[in-house]
Scaffold this motif. Structure first.
Motif, mmCIF file in Angstrom:
data_model
loop_
_atom_site.group_PDB
_atom_site.id
_atom_site.type_symbol
_atom_site.label_atom_id
_atom_site.label_comp_id
_atom_site.label_asym_id
_atom_site.label_seq_id
_atom_site.Cartn_x
_atom_site.Cartn_y
_atom_site.Cartn_z
ATOM 1 N N MET A 1 44.678 51.441 34.265
ATOM 2 C CA MET A 1 44.983 50.533 35.369
ATOM 3 C C MET A 1 44.106 50.842 36.582
ATOM 4 N N PRO A 2 43.737 49.786 37.313
ATOM 5 C CA PRO A 2 42.992 50.034 38.544
ATOM 6 C C PRO A 2 43.849 50.890 39.481
ATOM 7 N N TRP A 3 43.289 51.897 40.027
ATOM 8 C CA TRP A 3 43.953 52.790 40.971
ATOM 9 C C TRP A 3 45.093 53.596 40.340
ATOM 10 N N LEU B 1 47.950 52.715 39.311
ATOM 11 C CA LEU B 1 49.209 52.323 39.955
ATOM 12 C C LEU B 1 49.714 51.006 39.391
ATOM 13 N N LEU B 2 50.992 50.776 39.550
ATOM 14 C CA LEU B 2 51.591 49.465 39.366
ATOM 15 C C LEU B 2 52.156 49.057 40.714
ATOM 16 N N PRO B 3 52.203 47.776 40.996
ATOM 17 C CA PRO B 3 52.001 46.645 40.117
ATOM 18 C C PRO B 3 50.529 46.328 39.874
ATOM 19 N N VAL B 4 50.313 45.558 38.794
ATOM 20 C CA VAL B 4 49.010 45.007 38.456
ATOM 21 C C VAL B 4 49.233 43.558 38.042
ATOM 22 N N LEU B 5 48.360 42.699 38.537
ATOM 23 C CA LEU B 5 48.357 41.298 38.147
ATOM 24 C C LEU B 5 47.136 41.076 37.269
ATOM 25 N N GLY C 1 43.940 36.823 31.509
ATOM 26 C CA GLY C 1 43.723 37.838 30.492
ATOM 27 C C GLY C 1 42.547 38.755 30.719
ATOM 28 N N LYS C 2 41.838 38.593 31.830
ATOM 29 C CA LYS C 2 40.644 39.415 32.012
ATOM 30 C C LYS C 2 40.489 40.035 33.397
ATOM 31 N N HIS C 3 41.003 39.405 34.417
ATOM 32 C CA HIS C 3 40.837 39.927 35.774
ATOM 33 C C HIS C 3 42.086 40.703 36.175
ATOM 34 N N GLN C 4 41.901 41.938 36.612
ATOM 35 C CA GLN C 4 43.026 42.759 37.058
ATOM 36 C C GLN C 4 42.962 42.935 38.567
#
Length: 188
Positions: free
Chosen positions: A47-49, A51-55, A59-62
Motif C-alpha cells: 500500500m502507498p505509505w 497505511l489505510l485507507p486506500v482508494l 483497478g489501477k490508480h491508488q
C-alpha cells in the motif's frame, strides 16, 4: 464512462466512515473492502505509505491519506461548493475539524491512565468549547443550515460526522449549548 471505486479500510468507522458517507450521499457505487488485521499484515507493504485507507480507482490508480481521498471524491461528486472560494471554505472547516479530531485521538494513543484522563479533560474543557462555538456561529451566520453555500458540501459531511463521532467518544453532554451545530449534526 463512470469510474469504478474500491475503498479499503478496516472494519470500523473512524476516519474512513467520512469517505463512505460521501459515496452514500452521492449515490455512487463502490466496493467497500473491510480489511482484517490478518489481511492487513499481508498487504501493508503493497500500500502507498503503508497505511489505510486506500482508494483504488478503475483497478489501477491508488490514492492514500484519508483527507486526500475525501477531498478527491468530494470534487468528483460535486460537493465542494459553487466556486473556488467556497471550496477553500470547505477545506478550512475540514482542516479545523481535523485539528479537533487529532486532539481527541491523543486519548487513544496514550496508555497511562492519568495522562489519558488529563487529555480527556483538556478536550472537554478546552478543545470542544473552543471549536463548537465557532462551528455553531458559522452555521448561524450562513443561515441556510449548511456550513457553506445553499446545500450540502463535503464540509457538512465531515464536520457533522466528526461532531457525532467525537462527542460519542468523550461523552460531551452540552451539545444543547450549540443548537445550530447539534441540529446540523442530526440533519446531515
Amino acid at each position: 464512462m463512470s469510474q469504478k471505486y474500491k475503498f479499503l479500510y478496516f472494519p470500523m468507522k473512524a476516519v474512513g466512515e467520512s469517505i463512505r458517507l460521501l459515496f452514500h450521499y452521492s449515490n455512487v457505487e463502490f466496493e467497500d473492502v473491510r480489511v482484517s488485521n490478518e489481511e492487513w499484515a499481508k498487504m501493508k507493504s503493497e500500500m502507498p505509505w503503508n497505511l489505510l485507507p486506500v482508494l483504488v480507482v478503475d483497478g489501477k490508480h491508488q490514492l492514500s491519506q484519508c483527507l486526500t481521498i475525501f477531498r478527491y471524491l468530494a470534487r468528483e461528486f460535486g460537493l465542494v461548493g459553487a466556486d473556488e472560494f467556497e471550496t477553500a471554505k470547505c477545506n478550512e472547516y475540514i482542516d479545523a475539524m481535523d485539528e479537533v479530531r487529532l486532539d481527541v485521538l491523543q486519548m487513544f494513543r496514550e496508555s497511562d491512565p492519568a495522562k489519558k484522563a488529563a487529555i480527556k479533560k483538556n478536550v472537554v474543557d478546552n478543545t470542544f468549547p473552543k471549536a463548537w462555538p465557532k462551528f455553531n456561529g458559522i452555521l448561524k451566520r450562513n443561515g441556510t443550515g449548511f456550513l457553506v453555500g445553499e446545500g450540502v458540501t463535503c464540509a457538512d459531511i465531515y464536520v457533522a460526522y466528526m461532531v457525532d463521532l467525537l462527542t460519542g467518544f468523550v461523552e460531551f453532554s452540552t451539545m444543547s449549548d450549540y443548537p445550530e451545530l447539534d441540529d446540523h449534526r442530526k440533519k446531515i
